[in-house]
Write a protein that holds these residues in place. Structure first.
Motif, PDB file in Angstrom:
ATOM      1  N   LEU A 274       0.831  -1.207   0.000  1.00  8.08           N
ATOM      2  CA  LEU A 274       0.000   0.000   0.000  1.00  8.08           C
ATOM      3  C   LEU A 274       0.864   1.255   0.000  1.00  8.08           C
ATOM      4  N   GLY A 275       0.687   2.092  -1.030  1.00  9.93           N
ATOM      5  CA  GLY A 275       1.432   3.346  -1.117  1.00  9.93           C
ATOM      6  C   GLY A 275       0.553   4.568  -0.989  1.00  9.93           C
ATOM      7  N   PHE A 276      -0.764   4.409  -1.240  1.00 15.91           N
ATOM      8  CA  PHE A 276      -1.699   5.541  -1.175  1.00 15.91           C
ATOM      9  C   PHE A 276      -2.884   5.148  -0.316  1.00 15.91           C
ATOM     10  N   LEU A 277      -3.230   6.003   0.656  1.00 17.46           N
ATOM     11  CA  LEU A 277      -4.361   5.741   1.545  1.00 17.46           C
ATOM     12  C   LEU A 277      -5.172   7.013   1.726  1.00 17.46           C
ATOM     13  N   ASN A 278      -6.462   6.925   1.434  1.00 19.63           N
ATOM     14  CA  ASN A 278      -7.372   8.060   1.577  1.00 19.63           C
ATOM     15  C   ASN A 278      -8.394   7.737   2.653  1.00 19.63           C
ATOM     16  N   LEU A 279      -8.339   8.472   3.774  1.00 15.24           N
ATOM     17  CA  LEU A 279      -9.274   8.289   4.889  1.00 15.24           C
ATOM     18  C   LEU A 279     -10.177   9.501   5.080  1.00 15.24           C
ATOM     19  N   SER A 280     -10.330  10.314   4.052  1.00  6.37           N
ATOM     20  CA  SER A 280     -11.108  11.553   4.170  1.00  6.37           C
ATOM     21  C   SER A 280     -12.520  11.290   4.671  1.00  6.37           C
ATOM     22  N   SER A 281     -13.003  12.239   5.480  1.00  9.18           N
ATOM     23  CA  SER A 281     -14.394  12.249   5.950  1.00  9.18           C
ATOM     24  C   SER A 281     -14.764  11.008   6.754  1.00  9.18           C
ATOM     25  N   ASN A 282     -13.801  10.423   7.449  1.00 10.83           N
ATOM     26  CA  ASN A 282     -14.095   9.440   8.481  1.00 10.83           C
ATOM     27  C   ASN A 282     -14.011  10.155   9.831  1.00 10.83           C
ATOM     28  N   PRO A 283     -14.937   9.889  10.753  1.00  9.74           N
ATOM     29  CA  PRO A 283     -14.979  10.640  12.020  1.00  9.74           C
ATOM     30  C   PRO A 283     -13.898  10.188  12.999  1.00  9.74           C
ATOM     31  N   LEU A 284     -12.696  10.736  12.836  1.00  6.64           N
ATOM     32  CA  LEU A 284     -11.565  10.324  13.671  1.00  6.64           C
ATOM     33  C   LEU A 284     -11.236  11.339  14.769  1.00  6.64           C
ATOM     34  N   ALA A 285     -12.099  12.324  14.969  1.00  8.42           N
ATOM     35  CA  ALA A 285     -11.845  13.335  16.003  1.00  8.42           C
ATOM     36  C   ALA A 285     -11.776  12.668  17.369  1.00  8.42           C
ATOM     37  N   GLY A 286     -10.716  12.977  18.123  1.00  6.66           N
ATOM     38  CA  GLY A 286     -10.576  12.440  19.473  1.00  6.66           C
ATOM     39  C   GLY A 286     -10.092  11.012  19.533  1.00  6.66           C
ATOM     40  N   MET A 287      -9.904  10.370  18.379  1.00  6.99           N
ATOM     41  CA  MET A 287      -9.419   8.992  18.387  1.00  6.99           C
ATOM     42  C   MET A 287      -7.910   8.970  18.657  1.00  6.99           C
ATOM     43  N   THR A 288      -7.465   8.104  19.545  1.00  9.87           N
ATOM     44  CA  THR A 288      -6.057   8.015  19.925  1.00  9.87           C
ATOM     45  C   THR A 288      -5.354   6.967  19.075  1.00  9.87           C
ATOM     46  N   LEU A 289      -4.201   7.330  18.568  1.00 12.30           N
ATOM     47  CA  LEU A 289      -3.375   6.412  17.798  1.00 12.30           C
ATOM     48  C   LEU A 289      -2.112   6.131  18.580  1.00 12.30           C
ATOM     49  N   GLU A 290      -1.917   4.871  18.966  1.00 11.68           N
ATOM     50  CA  GLU A 290      -0.737   4.500  19.728  1.00 11.68           C
ATOM     51  C   GLU A 290       0.478   4.438  18.803  1.00 11.68           C
ATOM     52  N   PRO A 291       1.659   4.830  19.292  1.00 11.63           N
ATOM     53  CA  PRO A 291       2.869   4.817  18.450  1.00 11.63           C
ATOM     54  C   PRO A 291       3.150   3.462  17.820  1.00 11.63           C
ATOM     55  N   GLN A 292       2.938   2.370  18.592  1.00 13.23           N
ATOM     56  CA  GLN A 292       3.238   1.057  18.039  1.00 13.23           C
ATOM     57  C   GLN A 292       2.280   0.686  16.915  1.00 13.23           C
ATOM     58  N   CYS A 293       1.077   1.249  16.936  1.00 13.26           N
ATOM     59  CA  CYS A 293       0.119   0.983  15.859  1.00 13.26           C
ATOM     60  C   CYS A 293       0.415   1.839  14.636  1.00 13.26           C
ATOM     61  N   ALA A 294       0.936   3.032  14.853  1.00 15.37           N
ATOM     62  CA  ALA A 294       1.246   3.935  13.736  1.00 15.37           C
ATOM     63  C   ALA A 294       2.313   3.355  12.824  1.00 15.37           C
ATOM     64  N   GLU A 295       3.117   2.414  13.334  1.00 12.91           N
ATOM     65  CA  GLU A 295       4.164   1.809  12.519  1.00 12.91           C
ATOM     66  C   GLU A 295       3.599   1.079  11.302  1.00 12.91           C
ATOM     67  N   ALA A 296       2.333   0.675  11.374  1.00  9.71           N
ATOM     68  CA  ALA A 296       1.723  -0.041  10.259  1.00  9.71           C
ATOM     69  C   ALA A 296       1.589   0.841   9.020  1.00  9.71           C
ATOM     70  N   PHE A 297       1.641   2.164   9.190  1.00 12.76           N
ATOM     71  CA  PHE A 297       1.563   3.084   8.061  1.00 12.76           C
ATOM     72  C   PHE A 297       2.908   3.262   7.357  1.00 12.76           C
TER      73      PHE A 297
END
Length: 475
Positions: free
Chosen positions: A178-201
């Motif tokens: 995966l090289g391109f990811l579009n997540l526009s207009s998903n309700p992610l306000a206030g959602m927490t992203l853990e550093p270990q999970c961010a590595e998947a990007f």
């Protein structure tokens, strides 16, 4: 195989099975077009695999997706996918997109053949799954087909993530290309992203987060964990400023941050911008809240910036189009593209000279710093003389006919024939009964007959005060 119906919405796999089923592709243009041929060395995880027309670019926007679905199927179906559009869905958790299809294997006692297993591991992701065993957990993300190790005397315990709380991550982790990811207009306000999970990007090069209200801290976390991120879209997220951060994103080339309430670049902005995006080449700030020239000047802190798009901001509303472009070009000496148009060397020089003259009458304390730099370059310029080179439209002339003299305002864009019609009411002669002569009051030559009916009057260079002589034709 029927996908399980999600009570809260639709799953990623459910939508794929529906959209890319053979029933939607009755005619295939060419052998193998749109068909994914999967390896058969391992057991297939889904009987649908051999009959889905799945391309490498998946567009699943506005499908009501809230969850990932069957993780093993995602890994098998989407290993080849390079671009994924999940905009306008209902994801509310980063983890569901990040680890779609992620299996977790915990080892309380490490097997003797650990090295053999590691050889087949594509990525290693560390995720705490209970504080009482966090120090013993190791999680391996295997290739799309699971390698069974149950024959080993150190049998593994398989743990599945709660699918209601890990949604976004379950997709990204199982799409290795995966090289391109579009997540526009998903309700992610206030959602927490853990550093270990961010590595998947980490493999993503182009990321679109428009209208997600994702926090700036989350953006900084993502840029830190994506070492090759090249394009980032953060429009419509209600950012009001750029906060200081120790994060460096050296790979980012393009940043779209339009339609936000961005008012300033924060304190110590020079240090922030130089460090944050040292290789940024293009930035789009359309419809942001910038309202001071100092904020425009701070764009020069991006050391490699070449292109700026800057329209619809409060600062520029009171200027004409020429003033806007000239003043911005003069303030940004390094850019080569402004609002999509090339900035030539001659245009830049004209703009910089315009900038100096524009500020000639400003008080010394209000002069921008850029003014002094340009004065050192060009000197202190005098105002330009105003010269109107437009052709004259009218002339006040004297019309002479025998003993009669009358002042007349004539249009210079009309022809001789049209002038004759205008004079019929003045000299009481028909157009066929008169001859016209033009007398230049500043010329030493005699009258010049206006004999060509289709010739325009401005071609005679008629000026105010000149004379038109009307002579009746002899009968």
């Amino acid at each position: 195989m029927e996908s399980p119906v999600c009570q809260d919405g639709r799953t990623f796999m459910e939508v794929i099975n529906e959209k890319y089923s053979p029933e939607n592709f009755p005619c295939r243009r060419g052998l193998g077009i749109g068909v994914v041929v999967l390896p058969t060395a391992c057991p297939q995880g889904s009987p649908m695999k051999d009959r889905l027309n799945l391309p490498s670019v998946l567009v699943l926007n506005g499908c009501g997706i809230t969850k990932a679905g069957d993780q093993s199927e995602i890994a098998a179906f989407c290993a080849h996918v390079m671009e994924l559009d999940l905009s306008h869905n209902n994801f509310q958790d980063w983890h569901e997109v990040l680890s779609l299809g992620l299996f977790i294997y915990s080892f309380s006692v490490f097997p003797e053949n650990t090295e053999m297993i590691k050889d087949r591991v594509m990525h290693v992701v560390i995720i705490a799954h209970g504080s009482h065993v966090a120090h013993e957990l190791r999680f391996f993300f295997f290739s799309p087909f699971f390698v069974s190790t149950q024959s080993s005397r150190n049998r593994k315990k398989t743990c599945h993530i709660d699918t209601t709380s890990f949604q976004i991550g379950k997709i990204v982790s199982n799409i290795p290309n995966l090289g391109f990811l579009n997540l526009s207009s998903n309700p992610l306000a206030g959602m927490t992203l853990e550093p270990q999970c961010a590595e998947a990007f980490s493999r993503v090069r182009r990321l679109v987060l428009n209208n997600t209200q994702v926090s700036w801290d989350t953006v900084m976390l993502l840029t830190r964990e994506i070492p090759e991120l090249e394009e980032l879209f953060l429009c419509l997220n209600e950012y009001s400023g750029v906060r200081a951060s120790s994060v460096v994103c050296p790979s980012l080339r393009l940043l779209h941050i339009t339609d936000n309430n961005l008012l300033d670049w924060g304190e110590d902005s020079k240090d922030i911008l130089q460090r944050l995006f040292p290789n940024l080449r293009s930035i789009n700030l359309h419809n942001s809240g910038l309202n001071r020239w100092e904020d425009i000047e701070k764009l020069n802190f991006f050391p490699k910036l070449e292109e700026v798009r800057l329209q619809g901001i409060p600062l520029l509303q009171t200027y004409t189009n020429k003033e806007r472009r000239s003043l911005m070009i003069a303030q940004l000496p390094s850019i080569s593209l402004l609002n999509g148009s090339l900035v030539t060397e001659s245009e830049r020089e004209d703009a910089e000279r315009f900038f100096i003259r524009y500020h000639l009458h400003c008080p010394e304390e209000e002069l921008p710093r850029r003014y002094h730099c340009l004065v050192n370059k060009y000197g202190k310029l005098e105002p330009l003389a105003e010269i109107d080179l437009r052709p004259r439209c009218h002339a006040q002339v004297e019309v002479h006919c025998e003993e009669k003299v009358e002042q007349l305002n004539i249009r210079l864009d009309q022809t001789v024939a049209e002038l004759k019609k205008q004079l019929t009411s003045v000299v009481q002669l028909s157009t066929n009964s008169m001859r016209l002569y033009y007398i230049d009051r500043n010329s030493a030559f005699g009258p010049d007959e206006l004999k060509y009916n289709t010739r325009a009057l401005h071609s005679y260079n008629i000026q105010d005060g000149d004379e038109i002589l009307v002579v009746p034709k002899s009968k």
